[in-house]
Write a protein that holds these residues in place. Structure first.
Motif, PDB file in Angstrom:
ATOM      1  N   LEU A 202       0.826  -1.202   0.000  1.00 56.44           N
ATOM      2  CA  LEU A 202       0.000   0.000   0.000  1.00 56.44           C
ATOM      3  C   LEU A 202       0.866   1.260   0.000  1.00 56.44           C
ATOM      4  N   ARG A 203       1.881   1.260   0.851  1.00 54.44           N
ATOM      5  CA  ARG A 203       2.773   2.429   0.883  1.00 54.44           C
ATOM      6  C   ARG A 203       3.527   2.586  -0.434  1.00 54.44           C
ATOM      7  N   ALA A 204       3.992   1.463  -0.989  1.00 53.36           N
ATOM      8  CA  ALA A 204       4.724   1.538  -2.257  1.00 53.36           C
ATOM      9  C   ALA A 204       3.835   2.077  -3.368  1.00 53.36           C
ATOM     10  N   TYR A 205       2.588   1.634  -3.402  1.00 54.91           N
ATOM     11  CA  TYR A 205       1.673   2.116  -4.442  1.00 54.91           C
ATOM     12  C   TYR A 205       1.441   3.619  -4.326  1.00 54.91           C
ATOM     13  N   THR A 206       1.207   4.070  -3.112  1.00 57.87           N
ATOM     14  CA  THR A 206       0.902   5.488  -2.941  1.00 57.87           C
ATOM     15  C   THR A 206       2.128   6.375  -3.130  1.00 57.87           C
ATOM     16  N   ARG A 207       3.322   5.766  -3.136  1.00 62.31           N
ATOM     17  CA  ARG A 207       4.548   6.552  -3.295  1.00 62.31           C
ATOM     18  C   ARG A 207       5.287   6.241  -4.596  1.00 62.31           C
ATOM     19  N   LEU A 208       4.610   5.566  -5.521  1.00 59.54           N
ATOM     20  CA  LEU A 208       5.286   5.187  -6.759  1.00 59.54           C
ATOM     21  C   LEU A 208       5.874   6.386  -7.504  1.00 59.54           C
ATOM     22  N   ASP A 209       5.250   7.542  -7.361  1.00 64.14           N
ATOM     23  CA  ASP A 209       5.755   8.718  -8.067  1.00 64.14           C
ATOM     24  C   ASP A 209       7.090   9.190  -7.507  1.00 64.14           C
ATOM     25  N   THR A 210       7.486   8.691  -6.315  1.00 67.97           N
ATOM     26  CA  THR A 210       8.766   9.087  -5.732  1.00 67.97           C
ATOM     27  C   THR A 210       9.881   8.096  -6.059  1.00 67.97           C
ATOM     28  N   PHE A 211       9.537   6.963  -6.661  1.00 68.05           N
ATOM     29  CA  PHE A 211      10.541   5.954  -6.979  1.00 68.05           C
ATOM     30  C   PHE A 211      11.403   6.407  -8.147  1.00 68.05           C
ATOM     31  N   ASP A 212      12.723   6.352  -7.972  1.00 70.07           N
ATOM     32  CA  ASP A 212      13.685   6.755  -8.999  1.00 70.07           C
ATOM     33  C   ASP A 212      14.489   5.530  -9.434  1.00 70.07           C
ATOM     34  N   PRO A 213      14.178   4.959 -10.601  1.00 63.17           N
ATOM     35  CA  PRO A 213      14.874   3.743 -11.037  1.00 63.17           C
ATOM     36  C   PRO A 213      16.349   3.958 -11.322  1.00 63.17           C
ATOM     37  N   THR A 214      16.800   5.196 -11.410  1.00 66.11           N
ATOM     38  CA  THR A 214      18.229   5.446 -11.628  1.00 66.11           C
ATOM     39  C   THR A 214      19.021   5.329 -10.326  1.00 66.11           C
ATOM     40  N   ARG A 215      18.322   5.307  -9.202  1.00 69.83           N
ATOM     41  CA  ARG A 215      19.005   5.247  -7.902  1.00 69.83           C
ATOM     42  C   ARG A 215      18.952   3.855  -7.274  1.00 69.83           C
ATOM     43  N   ALA A 216      17.933   3.063  -7.600  1.00 72.14           N
ATOM     44  CA  ALA A 216      17.803   1.740  -6.993  1.00 72.14           C
ATOM     45  C   ALA A 216      16.837   0.890  -7.804  1.00 72.14           C
ATOM     46  N   ARG A 217      16.966  -0.429  -7.655  1.00 78.42           N
ATOM     47  CA  ARG A 217      15.975  -1.329  -8.232  1.00 78.42           C
ATOM     48  C   ARG A 217      14.665  -1.201  -7.458  1.00 78.42           C
ATOM     49  N   LEU A 218      13.551  -1.509  -8.135  1.00 80.50           N
ATOM     50  CA  LEU A 218      12.259  -1.459  -7.453  1.00 80.50           C
ATOM     51  C   LEU A 218      12.266  -2.389  -6.245  1.00 80.50           C
ATOM     52  N   SER A 219      12.865  -3.567  -6.387  1.00 82.95           N
ATOM     53  CA  SER A 219      12.903  -4.519  -5.284  1.00 82.95           C
ATOM     54  C   SER A 219      13.634  -3.934  -4.078  1.00 82.95           C
ATOM     55  N   THR A 220      14.746  -3.258  -4.314  1.00 87.44           N
ATOM     56  CA  THR A 220      15.493  -2.636  -3.212  1.00 87.44           C
ATOM     57  C   THR A 220      14.651  -1.572  -2.530  1.00 87.44           C
ATOM     58  N   TRP A 221      14.005  -0.745  -3.332  1.00 83.72           N
ATOM     59  CA  TRP A 221      13.180   0.347  -2.799  1.00 83.72           C
ATOM     60  C   TRP A 221      12.032  -0.201  -1.958  1.00 83.72           C
ATOM     61  N   VAL A 222      11.369  -1.240  -2.452  1.00 82.53           N
ATOM     62  CA  VAL A 222      10.221  -1.789  -1.736  1.00 82.53           C
ATOM     63  C   VAL A 222      10.674  -2.539  -0.478  1.00 82.53           C
ATOM     64  N   HIS A 223      11.803  -3.231  -0.549  1.00 80.21           N
ATOM     65  CA  HIS A 223      12.289  -3.919   0.651  1.00 80.21           C
ATOM     66  C   HIS A 223      12.720  -2.918   1.729  1.00 80.21           C
ATOM     67  N   ALA A 224      13.127  -1.723   1.329  1.00 78.38           N
ATOM     68  CA  ALA A 224      13.425  -0.693   2.330  1.00 78.38           C
ATOM     69  C   ALA A 224      12.157  -0.294   3.078  1.00 78.38           C
ATOM     70  N   ILE A 225      11.048  -0.181   2.356  1.00 84.24           N
ATOM     71  CA  ILE A 225       9.769   0.125   2.993  1.00 84.24           C
ATOM     72  C   ILE A 225       9.385  -1.001   3.949  1.00 84.24           C
ATOM     73  N   ALA A 226       9.513  -2.255   3.469  1.00 86.50           N
ATOM     74  CA  ALA A 226       9.167  -3.405   4.309  1.00 86.50           C
ATOM     75  C   ALA A 226      10.040  -3.472   5.548  1.00 86.50           C
ATOM     76  N   THR A 227      11.321  -3.156   5.390  1.00 82.52           N
ATOM     77  CA  THR A 227      12.238  -3.197   6.534  1.00 82.52           C
ATOM     78  C   THR A 227      11.825  -2.198   7.596  1.00 82.52           C
ATOM     79  N   ASN A 228      11.490  -0.993   7.191  1.00 85.74           N
ATOM     80  CA  ASN A 228      11.060   0.015   8.173  1.00 85.74           C
ATOM     81  C   ASN A 228       9.808  -0.432   8.911  1.00 85.74           C
ATOM     82  N   ILE A 229       8.878  -1.050   8.193  1.00 80.12           N
ATOM     83  CA  ILE A 229       7.652  -1.529   8.825  1.00 80.12           C
ATOM     84  C   ILE A 229       7.974  -2.637   9.824  1.00 80.12           C
ATOM     85  N   CYS A 230       8.815  -3.585   9.415  1.00 82.54           N
ATOM     86  CA  CYS A 230       9.167  -4.687  10.308  1.00 82.54           C
ATOM     87  C   CYS A 230       9.931  -4.199  11.534  1.00 82.54           C
TER      88      CYS A 230
END
Length: 338
Positions: free
Chosen positions: A64-92
């Motif tokens: 849910l957080r990743a979907y609502t923040r997709l406009d902030t994702f920058d593929p030149t800085r990280a893979r989508l998987s890395t970006w989403v796992h960062a969100i999951a890590t903070n939640i955990c």
């Protein structure tokens, strides 16, 4: 707070979300790759949290957080998987902030069974279906099933949350040190240091017994011998498959019973299990059992999942997850045996 989504319109943190499908993943442009990450994310959160229910909640909130923040994702800085796992890590990490170490076995003294000695769910590791944590790819199941086995989850519980994350990200999910550092907002040197400390702790906490391998003929035969002896209430046969130092636990009860002969005697002399039926089932990357109990009409209904660990070719640990019957459909099990 986690928001369940089932095809209606919901509000989450002030953001209005469109209808969705596929167990909560929102459809539409830019979200297909998010949907593909559900199983890896659930597996990651499960290893972090030790709870199947909490892992599902954390994964849902991550998507849910990743979907609502997709406009902030920058593929030149990280893979989508890395970006989403960062969100999951903070939640955990937030969920683990006030959490205590979960147990697989009751770690207190072996005492007489007390039906009132029930500990809340947050005290226990819970089982999970392989389909939720490993997916359906046979290669992934074989190569990673050791990393969702219950003994491994119990060992991870001895690690501080950041060390746990570093170990799982690096050694299970194969993120690079640089990617893991980005996820945990630190440096590669700090990640390597955390990884060394985590490995040292695991070397001192891993238990000797091993899970039943669903692909090993000897382990499958041992499970079938246990099932036959248990259903027949055959004390001699049951004693033969149990290690002399066997131990049985029954989460969520603060209780255990030690000794193969004692366990066999209790199981075969008590009427509580008489008439129960057992099916083999695979969960947490290992061969286990699904126990059914007759209701007042004589119908065999879901009762408990049972996990096993072996030592010297015999069963050394039994964990009966009391009250797991309502979860049987998650594991592909029937709700009634005829």
């Amino acid at each position: 707070m986690t928001t369940a989504i089932t095809g209606k319109t919901y509000v989450n943190a002030g953001v209005r979300l469109p209808p969705c499908h596929d167990r909560g993943v929102i459809s539409g442009a830019g979200t297909t790759d998010l949907a593909a990450l559900r199983v890896p994310l659930t597996g990651y959160c499960y290893r972090m949290l030790g709870s199947s229910a909490d892992a599902e909640d954390a994964t849902q909130e991550t998507l849910l957080r990743a979907y609502t923040r997709l406009d902030t994702f920058d593929p030149t800085r990280a893979r989508l998987s890395t970006w989403v796992h960062a969100i999951a890590t903070n939640i955990c990490l937030d969920m683990l902030r006030a959490a205590q170490r979960r147990m697989l076995h009751w770690e207190g003294p072996a005492t007489a069974f007390d039906p009132d000695a029930v500990l809340p769910d947050q005290h226990w590791i819970s089982p999970a279906p392989d389909s939720h944590t490993l997916g359906a790819d046979p290669a992934d199941i074989v190569t990673r099933r050791d990393t969702v086995r219950l003994a491994f989850l119990a060992a991870l519980q001895h690690l501080p949350p950041t060390q746990r994350a570093a170990l799982v990200l690096r050694e299970v999910l194969a993120f690079t040190a640089a990617e893991t550092a980005d996820i945990l907002d630190t440096t590669p040197a700090a990640i390597n240091s955390a990884l060394q400390r985590a490995r040292a702790t695991l070397r001192t906490t891993r238990d000797t017994p091993t899970a039943l391998d669903p692909d090993a003929p000897h382990d499958r035969d041992l499970l079938q011998r246990y099932i036959a002896a248990f259903e027949a209430h055959d004390i001699t046969a049951l004693t033969a498959v149990l290690h002399e130092d066997a131990r049985v636990s029954m989460p969520p009860f603060g209780w255990r019973l030690d000794g193969g002969a004692s366990i066999a005697a209790v199981m075969t002399t008590s009427d509580a299990c008489r008439g129960d039926r057992v099916l083999p089932v695979t969960f947490n990357g290992a061969a286990g059992a699904a126990q059914y109990r007759l209701d007042e009409d004589g119908v065999a209904r879901p009762f408990a999942l049972v996990a096993f660990e072996t030592l010297d070719g015999r069963i050394a640990r039994l964990i009966t997850f009391f009250g797991s019957g309502p979860r049987f459909p998650e594991f592909g099990l029937p709700t009634v045996l005829t």
